[in-house]
Design a protein around this motif. Structure first.
Motif, PDB file in Angstrom:
ATOM      1  N   SER A  33      13.032 104.744  -5.220  1.00  0.00           N
ATOM      2  CA  SER A  33      13.366 103.451  -4.617  1.00  0.00           C
ATOM      3  C   SER A  33      12.822 103.307  -3.203  1.00  0.00           C
ATOM      4  CB  SER A  33      14.871 103.230  -4.616  1.00  0.00           C
ATOM      5  OG  SER A  33      15.494 104.142  -3.731  1.00  0.00           O
ATOM      6  N   THR A  34      12.588 104.399  -2.513  1.00  0.00           N
ATOM      7  CA  THR A  34      12.030 104.326  -1.165  1.00  0.00           C
ATOM      8  C   THR A  34      10.518 104.536  -1.159  1.00  0.00           C
ATOM      9  OG1 THR A  34      12.498 106.673  -0.809  1.00  0.00           O
ATOM     10  CG2 THR A  34      14.167 105.086  -0.079  1.00  0.00           C
ATOM     11  N   ASN A  35       9.919 104.536  -2.329  1.00  0.00           N
ATOM     12  CA  ASN A  35       8.462 104.697  -2.489  1.00  0.00           C
ATOM     13  C   ASN A  35       7.941 106.026  -1.966  1.00  0.00           C
ATOM     14  OD1 ASN A  35       8.133 102.224  -3.779  1.00  0.00           O
ATOM     15  ND2 ASN A  35       7.992 101.151  -1.817  1.00  0.00           N
ATOM     16  N   ASN A  36       8.767 107.030  -1.945  1.00  0.00           N
ATOM     17  CA  ASN A  36       8.306 108.373  -1.591  1.00  0.00           C
ATOM     18  C   ASN A  36       7.698 109.022  -2.823  1.00  0.00           C
ATOM     19  OD1 ASN A  36       9.203 108.204   1.028  1.00  0.00           O
ATOM     20  ND2 ASN A  36      11.158 109.188   0.595  1.00  0.00           N
ATOM     21  N   VAL A  37       6.747 109.865  -2.610  1.00  0.00           N
ATOM     22  CA  VAL A  37       6.196 110.631  -3.711  1.00  0.00           C
ATOM     23  C   VAL A  37       7.144 111.784  -3.987  1.00  0.00           C
ATOM     24  CG1 VAL A  37       4.244 111.995  -4.495  1.00  0.00           C
ATOM     25  CG2 VAL A  37       3.867 109.996  -3.048  1.00  0.00           C
ATOM     26  N   TYR A  38       7.614 111.867  -5.194  1.00  0.00           N
ATOM     27  CA  TYR A  38       8.584 112.898  -5.568  1.00  0.00           C
ATOM     28  C   TYR A  38       7.834 114.029  -6.257  1.00  0.00           C
ATOM     29  CZ  TYR A  38      12.984 114.909  -7.068  1.00  0.00           C
ATOM     30  OH  TYR A  38      14.046 115.748  -7.253  1.00  0.00           O
ATOM     31  N   VAL A  39       7.335 114.964  -5.463  1.00  0.00           N
ATOM     32  CA  VAL A  39       6.510 116.032  -6.021  1.00  0.00           C
ATOM     33  C   VAL A  39       7.305 117.304  -6.309  1.00  0.00           C
ATOM     34  CG1 VAL A  39       4.383 115.200  -4.986  1.00  0.00           C
ATOM     35  CG2 VAL A  39       5.822 116.765  -3.707  1.00  0.00           C
ATOM     36  N   ASP A  40       8.431 117.475  -5.642  1.00  0.00           N
ATOM     37  CA  ASP A  40       9.178 118.714  -5.808  1.00  0.00           C
ATOM     38  C   ASP A  40      10.404 118.455  -6.668  1.00  0.00           C
ATOM     39  OD1 ASP A  40      10.727 121.136  -3.546  1.00  0.00           O
ATOM     40  OD2 ASP A  40      10.122 121.251  -5.630  1.00  0.00           O
ATOM     41  N   ASN A  41      10.287 118.705  -7.956  1.00  0.00           N
ATOM     42  CA  ASN A  41      11.387 118.476  -8.879  1.00  0.00           C
ATOM     43  C   ASN A  41      12.142 119.764  -9.195  1.00  0.00           C
ATOM     44  OD1 ASN A  41      13.036 116.935 -10.489  1.00  0.00           O
ATOM     45  ND2 ASN A  41      11.740 117.081 -12.281  1.00  0.00           N
ATOM     46  N   GLN A  42      11.930 120.785  -8.392  1.00  0.00           N
ATOM     47  CA  GLN A  42      12.598 122.055  -8.643  1.00  0.00           C
ATOM     48  C   GLN A  42      13.465 122.419  -7.446  1.00  0.00           C
ATOM     49  OE1 GLN A  42       9.562 124.913  -9.420  1.00  0.00           O
ATOM     50  NE2 GLN A  42       9.054 124.057 -11.416  1.00  0.00           N
ATOM     51  N   TRP A  43      14.739 122.628  -7.729  1.00  0.00           N
ATOM     52  CA  TRP A  43      15.634 123.074  -6.674  1.00  0.00           C
ATOM     53  C   TRP A  43      15.521 124.581  -6.542  1.00  0.00           C
ATOM     54  CZ3 TRP A  43      21.064 120.636  -6.107  1.00  0.00           C
ATOM     55  CH2 TRP A  43      20.931 119.276  -5.884  1.00  0.00           C
ATOM     56  N   THR A  44      15.637 125.043  -5.320  1.00  0.00           N
ATOM     57  CA  THR A  44      15.631 126.486  -5.113  1.00  0.00           C
ATOM     58  C   THR A  44      17.031 127.037  -5.367  1.00  0.00           C
ATOM     59  OG1 THR A  44      16.160 126.271  -2.765  1.00  0.00           O
ATOM     60  CG2 THR A  44      13.815 126.293  -3.380  1.00  0.00           C
ATOM     61  N   PHE A  45      17.116 128.324  -5.472  1.00  0.00           N
ATOM     62  CA  PHE A  45      18.389 128.987  -5.754  1.00  0.00           C
ATOM     63  C   PHE A  45      19.428 128.661  -4.679  1.00  0.00           C
ATOM     64  CE2 PHE A  45      21.130 132.016  -7.614  1.00  0.00           C
ATOM     65  CZ  PHE A  45      21.732 132.709  -6.578  1.00  0.00           C
ATOM     66  N   GLY A  46      19.012 128.623  -3.440  1.00  0.00           N
ATOM     67  CA  GLY A  46      19.939 128.349  -2.345  1.00  0.00           C
ATOM     68  C   GLY A  46      20.543 126.962  -2.403  1.00  0.00           C
ATOM     69  N   GLN A  47      19.745 125.970  -2.786  1.00  0.00           N
ATOM     70  CA  GLN A  47      20.267 124.603  -2.883  1.00  0.00           C
ATOM     71  C   GLN A  47      21.312 124.499  -3.985  1.00  0.00           C
ATOM     72  OE1 GLN A  47      16.346 122.948  -3.366  1.00  0.00           O
ATOM     73  NE2 GLN A  47      16.611 121.690  -1.540  1.00  0.00           N
ATOM     74  N   VAL A  48      21.041 125.091  -5.118  1.00  0.00           N
ATOM     75  CA  VAL A  48      21.991 125.039  -6.233  1.00  0.00           C
ATOM     76  C   VAL A  48      23.273 125.780  -5.870  1.00  0.00           C
ATOM     77  CG1 VAL A  48      22.381 125.716  -8.624  1.00  0.00           C
ATOM     78  CG2 VAL A  48      20.171 124.771  -7.949  1.00  0.00           C
ATOM     79  N   VAL A  49      23.144 126.929  -5.255  1.00  0.00           N
ATOM     80  CA  VAL A  49      24.326 127.701  -4.871  1.00  0.00           C
ATOM     81  C   VAL A  49      25.165 126.927  -3.854  1.00  0.00           C
ATOM     82  CG1 VAL A  49      25.104 129.782  -3.651  1.00  0.00           C
ATOM     83  CG2 VAL A  49      23.358 129.945  -5.420  1.00  0.00           C
TER      84      VAL A  49
END
Length: 67
Positions: A33-49
């Protein structure tokens, strides 16, 4: 007793996993919606934790606030 404990843990785990997946969809929709390019569709382990660890804290705070 062990079966009940396993079922309780499973019942509490499923909403947390659903929350993580829902947050990923919200993040992707926001980027689109903000017209950003969404290239990183993978969360790292730290973000999920971090999300999994803090979700129960915010739930408890919400519960205490309601009470």
């Amino acid at each position: 007793m062990t079966v009940v404990l396993v079922l309780i843990v499973l019942a509490l785990t499923v909403p947390q996993v659903w929350g993580v997946l829902r947050l990923r969809n919200i993040q992707k929709a926001l980027a689109i919606s903000t017209n950003n390019v969404y290239v990183d569709n993978q969360w790292t382990f730290g973000q999920v934790v971090a999300v999994v660890l803090f979700a129960p804290v915010f739930t408890e705070v919400g519960y205490l606030w309601i009470e």
